[in-house]
Scaffold this active site. Structure first.
Site, PDB file in Angstrom:
ATOM      1  N   PHE A 287       0.831  -1.212   0.000  1.00 21.88           N
ATOM      2  CA  PHE A 287       0.000   0.000   0.000  1.00 21.88           C
ATOM      3  C   PHE A 287       0.864   1.260   0.000  1.00 21.88           C
ATOM      4  CE2 PHE A 287      -2.265  -3.366   2.274  1.00 21.88           C
ATOM      5  CZ  PHE A 287      -3.376  -3.516   1.459  1.00 21.88           C
ATOM      6  N   HIS A 288       1.782   1.303  -0.902  1.00 24.30           N
ATOM      7  CA  HIS A 288       2.594   2.523  -1.053  1.00 24.30           C
ATOM      8  C   HIS A 288       3.175   2.587  -2.466  1.00 24.30           C
ATOM      9  CE1 HIS A 288       5.744  -0.385   0.475  1.00 24.30           C
ATOM     10  NE2 HIS A 288       6.295   0.036  -0.656  1.00 24.30           N
ATOM     11  N   ALA A 289       3.704   3.752  -2.795  1.00 24.35           N
ATOM     12  CA  ALA A 289       4.442   3.924  -4.061  1.00 24.35           C
ATOM     13  C   ALA A 289       5.770   4.587  -3.705  1.00 24.35           C
ATOM     14  CB  ALA A 289       3.651   4.797  -5.013  1.00 24.35           C
TER      15      ALA A 289
END
Ligand code: TYD
Length: 394
Positions: A287-289
């Site tokens: 759940f990240h970039a």
């Protein structure tokens, strides 16, 4: 010649004919307006000569000043501007002609000026109507058609990714030129000018750039796209599934050995490696970039789904064998789902750990994508940003 007819200058021909027809008609109207309908303009040598000069000048202006370049993609304002430019150049050249042939004094300026004024209105209407008709005939398929800019190593991944998001790749332009005429039945364009013409005359809906190689998009194409109000959809899915070389022992007791080698397999230097173990099935992580970090993910044991999201589209890559790797470039949102307990996720990363380069909020990520694309489409060189990004990696 075939290409000329398909996308080249000869495609202008119908517009040139319309232009000339408008000019002749404008001349007739203007002449009758001035001299009354009793006379035929052709019966006067002077008028006949000037009219022929006007036609020749009209064709010359079209060729020399390229006043019909990209005509099929013009917007209303652009058509007004280009038609005015065309008429202005023609008028100036005709004035010079009349001056040089010393016929300026005995030929009515009123007829010339009225003819060009009417011509302006008529070519604007004529071109607009013809364009409308051509576009109506052209729009058969509902699926967006795409010109894909890519490199040889990414062609098939690119075509596949675009198919999955509902786009048909109609033409290919390879940044690293292959001597191939077509790949999987899709024509490969080998000339940048031809690529720009294809965008215009084939009414390509979108232009995608796909691949990790930070080749520059030729400036000519960037300029052409600007003229046609076409935006690059940059690096639709900036990731790539790779085969990790695996040596299977003849004696099964010796198992399998997989390996990755620096520059040969990984398009960035490795500054960090980490792995996630002792996991349970159905665990969700990620759940990240990343803004800078490039990664190579592989799963030497078990099965893990990696959901990759570029802000517009999501795709799932399943890492289910040690011989499969996934390269993720910056700017992609990822979620990992453990399909089997005990599955191991290994990551090779281009950056040291730095919380600052993470985007952990999805809305912030979407805003980041939008800003990135807007900058790219605004810039003079569509791939400069990508290049800058990649330069960080080395
Ligand atoms: P995190 O990035 O949240 O893991 P995931 O996104 O896979 O769920 O990292 C978990 C924790 O580990 C977090 O506190 C940061 C720390 N960490 C490091 O200190 N160094 C590293 O290289 C990584 C990847 C994480």
């Amino acid at each position: 010649m075939h290409t000329e007819f398909r996308y080249g200058r000869l495609k202008y021909l119908s517009f040139v004919i319309i232009d000339i027809a408008c000019l002749l008609l404008a001349n007739l109207i203007s002449f009758y307006f001035y001299a009354g309908i009793k006379h035929l303009p052709y019966s006067f040598d002077r008028h006949y000569n000037v009219m022929m000069a006007m036609v020749a000048i009209d064709a010359g202006v079209t060729i020399v000043f390229s006043t019909l370049r990209r005509v099929l993609r013009w917007k209303k304002e652009r058509e007004l501007y280009e038609s005015a430019r065309h008429v202005f150049y023609s008028l100036v050249i005709l004035s010079v002609y009349l001056f040089l042939t010393k016929s300026g004094s005995d030929y009515s300026r009123v007829i010339v000026l009225t003819a060009y004024a009417i011509d302006y209105a008529m070519i604007w209407l004529g071109r607009t109507a013809w364009r409308f008709l051509l576009l109506r005939l052209h729009r058969k398929s509902k699926r967006p058609t795409v010109l894909l800019l890519t490199t040889d190593g990414f062609v098939r991944d690119g075509i596949e990714s675009l198919r999955e998001i509902g786009c048909d790749v109609k033409y290919l332009y390879l940044l690293k030129n292959l001597q191939k005429k077509e790949i999987d039945g899709i024509p490969v364009i080998d000339d940048i000018k031809e690529a720009a013409s294809v965008l215009c005359w084939e009414m390509i809906d979108r232009i995608y750039i796909f691949g990790l190689d930070h080749q520059m998009v030729p400036a000519y194409l960037v300029q052409a796209c600007k003229e046609m109000n076409l935006e690059f959809e940059l690096v639709d899915f900036n990731y790539r599934v790779i085969d990790v070389k695996t040596v299977q022992s003849k004696d099964s007791r010796f198992g399998a050995l997989s390996f990755l080698e620096g520059k040969r397999d990984i398009p960035f230097p490795i500054r960090r490696a980490y792995w996630i173990t002792e996991t349970e099935a159905d665990l969700h992580r990620g759940f990240h970039a990343h803004k800078l970090n490039c990664q190579l993910l592989f799963c030497p044991h078990g099965c893990i789904d990696i959901i990759v999201d570029d802000g517009d589209n999501k795709r799932t890559v399943t890492l289910d064998k040690p011989g499969k790797g996934l390269i993720l470039m910056p700017g992609l949102w990822r979620e990992m789902v453990w399909r089997e307990s005990g599955s191991v996720l290994c990551v090779l990363a281009s950056e040291y750990y730095d919380e600052q380069e993470y985007i952990r909020d999805y809305n912030e990520f979407l805003a980041y994508c939008q800003k990135y694309r807007a900058t790219v489409n605004h810039g003079t060189d569509a791939n400069t940003l990508l290049t800058e990004r990649l330069q960080h990696c080395y």
